[in-house]
Design an enzyme around this catalytic site. Structure first.
Site, PDB file in Angstrom:
ATOM      1  N   CYS A 170      10.294   1.306   1.739  1.00 35.05           N
ATOM      2  CA  CYS A 170      11.217   0.239   2.150  1.00 35.05           C
ATOM      3  C   CYS A 170      12.663   0.703   2.081  1.00 35.05           C
ATOM      4  O   CYS A 170      13.538   0.061   2.647  1.00 35.05           O
ATOM      5  CB  CYS A 170      10.983  -1.019   1.343  1.00 35.05           C
ATOM      6  SG  CYS A 170      10.782  -0.677  -0.392  1.00 35.05           S
ATOM      7  N   GLY A 199       6.698  -6.385  -0.310  1.00 39.77           N
ATOM      8  CA  GLY A 199       6.004  -6.334   0.977  1.00 39.77           C
ATOM      9  C   GLY A 199       6.947  -6.730   2.087  1.00 39.77           C
ATOM     10  O   GLY A 199       8.166  -6.576   1.966  1.00 39.77           O
ATOM     11  N   SER A 200       6.375  -7.256   3.146  1.00 43.07           N
ATOM     12  CA  SER A 200       7.185  -7.535   4.329  1.00 43.07           C
ATOM     13  C   SER A 200       7.986  -8.833   4.157  1.00 43.07           C
ATOM     14  O   SER A 200       7.602  -9.730   3.405  1.00 43.07           O
ATOM     15  CB  SER A 200       6.276  -7.659   5.551  1.00 43.07           C
ATOM     16  OG  SER A 200       5.393  -8.738   5.364  1.00 43.07           O
ATOM     17  N   GLU A 224      12.497  -2.798  11.110  1.00 42.22           N
ATOM     18  CA  GLU A 224      12.079  -1.739  10.199  1.00 42.22           C
ATOM     19  C   GLU A 224      11.010  -0.912  10.919  1.00 42.22           C
ATOM     20  O   GLU A 224       9.990  -1.461  11.351  1.00 42.22           O
ATOM     21  CB  GLU A 224      11.508  -2.388   8.927  1.00 42.22           C
ATOM     22  CG  GLU A 224      11.279  -1.410   7.811  1.00 42.22           C
ATOM     23  CD  GLU A 224      10.891  -2.127   6.515  1.00 42.22           C
ATOM     24  OE1 GLU A 224      10.253  -3.202   6.578  1.00 42.22           O
ATOM     25  OE2 GLU A 224      11.202  -1.591   5.436  1.00 42.22           O
ATOM     26  N   LYS A 274      -2.601  -8.893  -7.297  1.00 40.65           N
ATOM     27  CA  LYS A 274      -3.388  -8.614  -6.099  1.00 40.65           C
ATOM     28  C   LYS A 274      -2.813  -7.376  -5.429  1.00 40.65           C
ATOM     29  O   LYS A 274      -1.715  -7.410  -4.887  1.00 40.65           O
ATOM     30  CB  LYS A 274      -3.342  -9.772  -5.102  1.00 40.65           C
ATOM     31  CG  LYS A 274      -4.377  -9.569  -3.991  1.00 40.65           C
ATOM     32  CD  LYS A 274      -4.095 -10.368  -2.738  1.00 40.65           C
ATOM     33  CE  LYS A 274      -3.136  -9.689  -1.821  1.00 40.65           C
ATOM     34  NZ  LYS A 274      -3.568  -8.356  -1.339  1.00 40.65           N
ATOM     35  N   PRO A 275      -3.543  -6.251  -5.486  1.00 43.97           N
ATOM     36  CA  PRO A 275      -3.057  -5.053  -4.796  1.00 43.97           C
ATOM     37  C   PRO A 275      -3.344  -5.173  -3.298  1.00 43.97           C
ATOM     38  O   PRO A 275      -4.129  -6.030  -2.876  1.00 43.97           O
ATOM     39  CB  PRO A 275      -3.904  -3.932  -5.409  1.00 43.97           C
ATOM     40  CG  PRO A 275      -5.189  -4.595  -5.808  1.00 43.97           C
ATOM     41  CD  PRO A 275      -4.850  -6.034  -6.129  1.00 43.97           C
ATOM     42  N   ALA A 276      -2.716  -4.319  -2.504  1.00 47.25           N
ATOM     43  CA  ALA A 276      -2.986  -4.319  -1.067  1.00 47.25           C
ATOM     44  C   ALA A 276      -4.443  -3.919  -0.825  1.00 47.25           C
ATOM     45  O   ALA A 276      -5.000  -3.083  -1.540  1.00 47.25           O
ATOM     46  CB  ALA A 276      -2.048  -3.328  -0.376  1.00 47.25           C
ATOM     47  N   TRP A 294       0.810  -1.221   0.000  1.00 44.25           N
ATOM     48  CA  TRP A 294       0.000   0.000   0.000  1.00 44.25           C
ATOM     49  C   TRP A 294       0.846   1.275   0.000  1.00 44.25           C
ATOM     50  O   TRP A 294       0.308   2.360  -0.143  1.00 44.25           O
ATOM     51  CB  TRP A 294      -0.927   0.017   1.225  1.00 44.25           C
ATOM     52  CG  TRP A 294      -0.193  -0.338   2.482  1.00 44.25           C
ATOM     53  CD1 TRP A 294      -0.174  -1.568   3.094  1.00 44.25           C
ATOM     54  CD2 TRP A 294       0.683   0.500   3.256  1.00 44.25           C
ATOM     55  NE1 TRP A 294       0.656  -1.552   4.185  1.00 44.25           N
ATOM     56  CE2 TRP A 294       1.189  -0.293   4.319  1.00 44.25           C
ATOM     57  CE3 TRP A 294       1.083   1.838   3.165  1.00 44.25           C
ATOM     58  CZ2 TRP A 294       2.077   0.207   5.262  1.00 44.25           C
ATOM     59  CZ3 TRP A 294       1.974   2.331   4.113  1.00 44.25           C
ATOM     60  CH2 TRP A 294       2.461   1.524   5.140  1.00 44.25           C
ATOM     61  N   ASN A 295       2.167   1.172   0.209  1.00 41.34           N
ATOM     62  CA  ASN A 295       2.922   2.429   0.395  1.00 41.34           C
ATOM     63  C   ASN A 295       3.134   3.199  -0.904  1.00 41.34           C
ATOM     64  O   ASN A 295       3.190   4.419  -0.905  1.00 41.34           O
ATOM     65  CB  ASN A 295       4.242   2.186   1.139  1.00 41.34           C
ATOM     66  CG  ASN A 295       5.161   1.222   0.440  1.00 41.34           C
ATOM     67  OD1 ASN A 295       4.749   0.514  -0.480  1.00 41.34           O
ATOM     68  ND2 ASN A 295       6.402   1.201   0.850  1.00 41.34           N
ATOM     69  N   GLU A 326      10.876  -8.173  -3.154  1.00 38.28           N
ATOM     70  CA  GLU A 326      11.366  -6.875  -2.695  1.00 38.28           C
ATOM     71  C   GLU A 326      10.799  -6.696  -1.308  1.00 38.28           C
ATOM     72  O   GLU A 326       9.626  -6.387  -1.151  1.00 38.28           O
ATOM     73  CB  GLU A 326      10.901  -5.799  -3.686  1.00 38.28           C
ATOM     74  CG  GLU A 326      11.820  -4.612  -3.725  1.00 38.28           C
ATOM     75  CD  GLU A 326      11.335  -3.539  -2.822  1.00 38.28           C
ATOM     76  OE1 GLU A 326      11.698  -3.582  -1.623  1.00 38.28           O
ATOM     77  OE2 GLU A 326      10.591  -2.676  -3.280  1.00 38.28           O
TER      78      GLU A 326
HETATM   79  P1  ADP Z   1       2.734  -4.516   4.821  1.00 39.82           P
HETATM   80  O1  ADP Z   1       3.263  -4.580   6.203  1.00 39.82           O
HETATM   81  O2  ADP Z   1       3.403  -3.556   3.931  1.00 39.82           O
HETATM   82  O3  ADP Z   1       1.241  -4.469   4.737  1.00 39.82           O
HETATM   83  P2  ADP Z   1       2.530  -7.212   3.889  1.00 39.82           P
HETATM   84  O4  ADP Z   1       3.660  -8.089   3.496  1.00 39.82           O
HETATM   85  O5  ADP Z   1       1.660  -7.661   5.001  1.00 39.82           O
HETATM   86  O6  ADP Z   1       3.235  -5.853   4.185  1.00 39.82           O
HETATM   87  O7  ADP Z   1       1.597  -6.883   2.643  1.00 39.82           O
HETATM   88  C1  ADP Z   1       2.068  -6.724   1.345  1.00 39.82           C
HETATM   89  C2  ADP Z   1       1.120  -7.422   0.413  1.00 39.82           C
HETATM   90  O8  ADP Z   1       1.104  -8.809   0.737  1.00 39.82           O
HETATM   91  C3  ADP Z   1      -0.331  -6.964   0.507  1.00 39.82           C
HETATM   92  O9  ADP Z   1      -0.898  -6.970  -0.790  1.00 39.82           O
HETATM   93  C4  ADP Z   1      -0.961  -8.030   1.369  1.00 39.82           C
HETATM   94  O10 ADP Z   1      -2.349  -8.169   1.157  1.00 39.82           O
HETATM   95  C5  ADP Z   1      -0.227  -9.256   0.881  1.00 39.82           C
HETATM   96  N1  ADP Z   1      -0.252 -10.397   1.795  1.00 39.82           N
HETATM   97  C6  ADP Z   1      -0.210 -10.395   3.134  1.00 39.82           C
HETATM   98  N2  ADP Z   1      -0.260 -11.654   3.614  1.00 39.82           N
HETATM   99  C7  ADP Z   1      -0.322 -12.488   2.550  1.00 39.82           C
HETATM  100  C8  ADP Z   1      -0.387 -13.908   2.370  1.00 39.82           C
HETATM  101  N3  ADP Z   1      -0.399 -14.741   3.399  1.00 39.82           N
HETATM  102  N4  ADP Z   1      -0.450 -14.387   1.094  1.00 39.82           N
HETATM  103  C9  ADP Z   1      -0.432 -13.552   0.048  1.00 39.82           C
HETATM  104  N5  ADP Z   1      -0.374 -12.220   0.148  1.00 39.82           N
HETATM  105  C10 ADP Z   1      -0.314 -11.678   1.380  1.00 39.82           C
END
Ligand code: ADP
Length: 486
Positions: A292, A236-237, A389, A182-184, A158-159, A258
């Site tokens: 990030c 993402g994370s 982080e 799949k967007p956030a 989402w950032n 990333e």
């Molecule tokens: P943030 O802390 O930046 O939200 P996330 O890694 O939780 O980081 O989220 C980044 C993306 O990963 C989002 O689109 C989120 O919906 C997706 N996401 C989170 N958990 C899962 C999962 N178990 N499987 C697939 N996608 C996921």
């Protein structure tokens, strides 16, 4: 703020699958809210596994004719998409600020930044060169060709609700892949508006589907297990990235990851102090600390430490926290109440362990998801602000004495995305740049990102590169053809 778009048809609330706007099979939906005030902005369709599978099936079909086109034809479609994004820059920025909270000027900038990837890869996609290899046998030649990897699945955060998508979709489409995204869940509107513009630009049905979902696991599970998907690209994370890599192992998919960062900004006594402060300010507080490659740890040499903290605090105290649509706003809220709580817990941990709050240090009086821009001194490497982080507007300023100590502190983390060094000493520039374990190093500069450079990390910050000529490789397979009997 009321939603005011010049082109209201850019506000899409359904999923985009195989060129059609559709609701989820189960009729599920989720709310998108404005982080600045908690108000509901839209209710968006939520899809699950079955819809994801259909999008992947459609991608597999669409890709067959797309990859057979001359690169120049694919390029023309991407150029058209690029043009439409810029024509609608203001609307895309409005949607972004509404769902993400960043100041409007930053959203406007991000839309242009995202578009730059389409332009870049529209051009670069024409340059997918192979190789001819002389072999030990005189009657043979080795030929190397590059082919699109196949259907790509992308999951984005989402950032940067626009640019993180453009970075993945542009190279994938440019070389002849199809991509499902799949967007956030926090920021689906920017993604869906991009899909609408893709359709208008002539991106063929099925080539780019967007799957908003409140059930990330269902969508991610299908993406990582479906044998038609040949590559998963994720921003993402680190924990979620590791999970996706594990899931991808079952069908040996290629991955680009990333992930999280823990960027040091190393400022030596011989640095240009004003330049270092300006760089640290931008790097630490842009997007309210939610990038990030944001500075996570300021490492300042002892001779310049006090002067740095004083000037840095003066500058931070000029910030104007506020709603992204307010012209005076320099910094917006953080994304969610949970993010705010997490950030504050890290500050409280540091304070409990002896840190001093120079400025900020708590949620803002503005309420909601606003956190005061914060500077901490008296910090050490045992604290959470050193190890984790922060992803918020909090700058811990650590002190070091020698170059060796600075390198060792910089490397004392499992992360390795971006790092920054401020010094006027050329030898030191090389020693430090080569000695730190990071995918990207900014020397006397923190605004390092653009479409022309390879963005990516090492260690647990991930693998793969986005942007530049190297960014194409992530979407290409290398095939060797042995030409015998010559
Ligand atoms: P943030 O802390 O930046 O939200 P996330 O890694 O939780 O980081 O989220 C980044 C993306 O990963 C989002 O689109 C989120 O919906 C997706 N996401 C989170 N958990 C899962 C999962 N178990 N499987 C697939 N996608 C996921």
């Amino acid at each position: 703020m009321k939603l005011e778009l010049q082109d209201s048809s850019l506000l899409k609330t359904q999923a985009f699958i195989n060129g059609e706007w559709v609701d989820g099979d189960e009729g599920n939906s989720f709310a998108v809210s404005n982080p600045a005030n908690g108000e509901q902005v839209a209710v968006v369709a939520s899809v699950g596994q079955a819809e994801t599978r259909r999008a992947i099936d459609a991608a597999q079909v669409a890709m067959q004719s797309w990859k057979a086109l001359p690169a120049a034809q694919r390029s023309a479609v991407l150029e058209q998409w690029h043009a439409l994004i810029l024509q609608n820059q203001q609307d895309l920025a409005t949607l972004m600020t509404l769902e993400q909270g960043k100041p409007l000027f930053e959203s406007v900038g991000e839309v242009a930044y995202g578009a730059s990837y389409l332009k870049w890869f529209a051009e670069e996609g024409k340059r997918v060169y192979g190789d001819v290899i002389p072999t030990p046998q005189t009657n043979r030649r080795g030929i190397v060709i590059k082919q699109p990897v196949g259907v790509v699945a992308a999951i984005t955060p989402w950032n940067f609700p626009n640019a993180m998508i453009a970075r993945k979709v542009a190279p994938a489409l440019a070389v002849g892949c199809a991509i499902v995204l799949k967007p956030a869940a926090e920021t689906p509107l920017s993604a869906l508006a991009l899909a609408e513009l893709a359709k208008r630009a002539g991106v063929p049905d099925g080539l780019f589907s967007v799957l908003p979902s409140a059930d990330a696991r269902a969508v991610g599970g299908e993406m990582t297990s479906n044998p038609l998907v040949k590559k998963v690209t994720f921003t993402g994370s680190t924990p979620v990235g590791k999970l996706l890599m594990k899931q991808c192992a079952e069908t040996v998919k290629r991955t680009s990851m990333e992930l999280g960062g823990n960027a040091p900004v190393i400022i030596f006594d011989d640095a240009d102090l004003d330049a270092a402060i300006e760089g640290a300010l931008v790097s630490k507080y842009r997007n309210s600390g939610q990038t990030c490659i944001c500075a996570n740890r300021l490492l300042v040499q002892e001779g310049i430490y006090d002067a740095f903290v004083e000037k840095f605090a003066t500058a931070v105290n000029q910030f104007q926290l506020g709603e992204g649509f307010d012209k005076n706003t320099t910094h917006g809220p953080v994304i969610t109440g949970k993010a705010l709580t997490d950030i504050h817990a890290k500050v409280e941990n540091a304070v409990a362990e002896g840190a001093t709050v120079v400025t900020g240090g708590k949620p803002s009086d503005l309420g909601g998801n606003f956190y005061e821009p914060t500077i901490l001194t008296g910090v050490n490497s045992d604290m959470r602000v050193f190890r984790e982080e922060i992803f918020g507007p909090v700058a811990p300023v650590f002190k070091f004495s020698t170059e060796e100590e600075a390198i060792s502190m910089a490397n004392d983390t499992e992360f390795g995305l971006a790092a920054y060094v401020y010094t006027q000493n050329l030898g030191r520039v090389w020693r430090v740049s080569e000695g730190i374990e990071y995918g990207m190093v900014g020397v006397n500069e923190t605004a390092i990102s653009s479409e022309v450079i390879p963005f990516g990390g090492v260690k647990e910050s991930g693998q793969g590169r986005e942007g530049s000529k190297y960014g194409l490789d992530d979407y290409l397979e290398t095939k060797y053809i042995c030409m015998g009997g010559l």
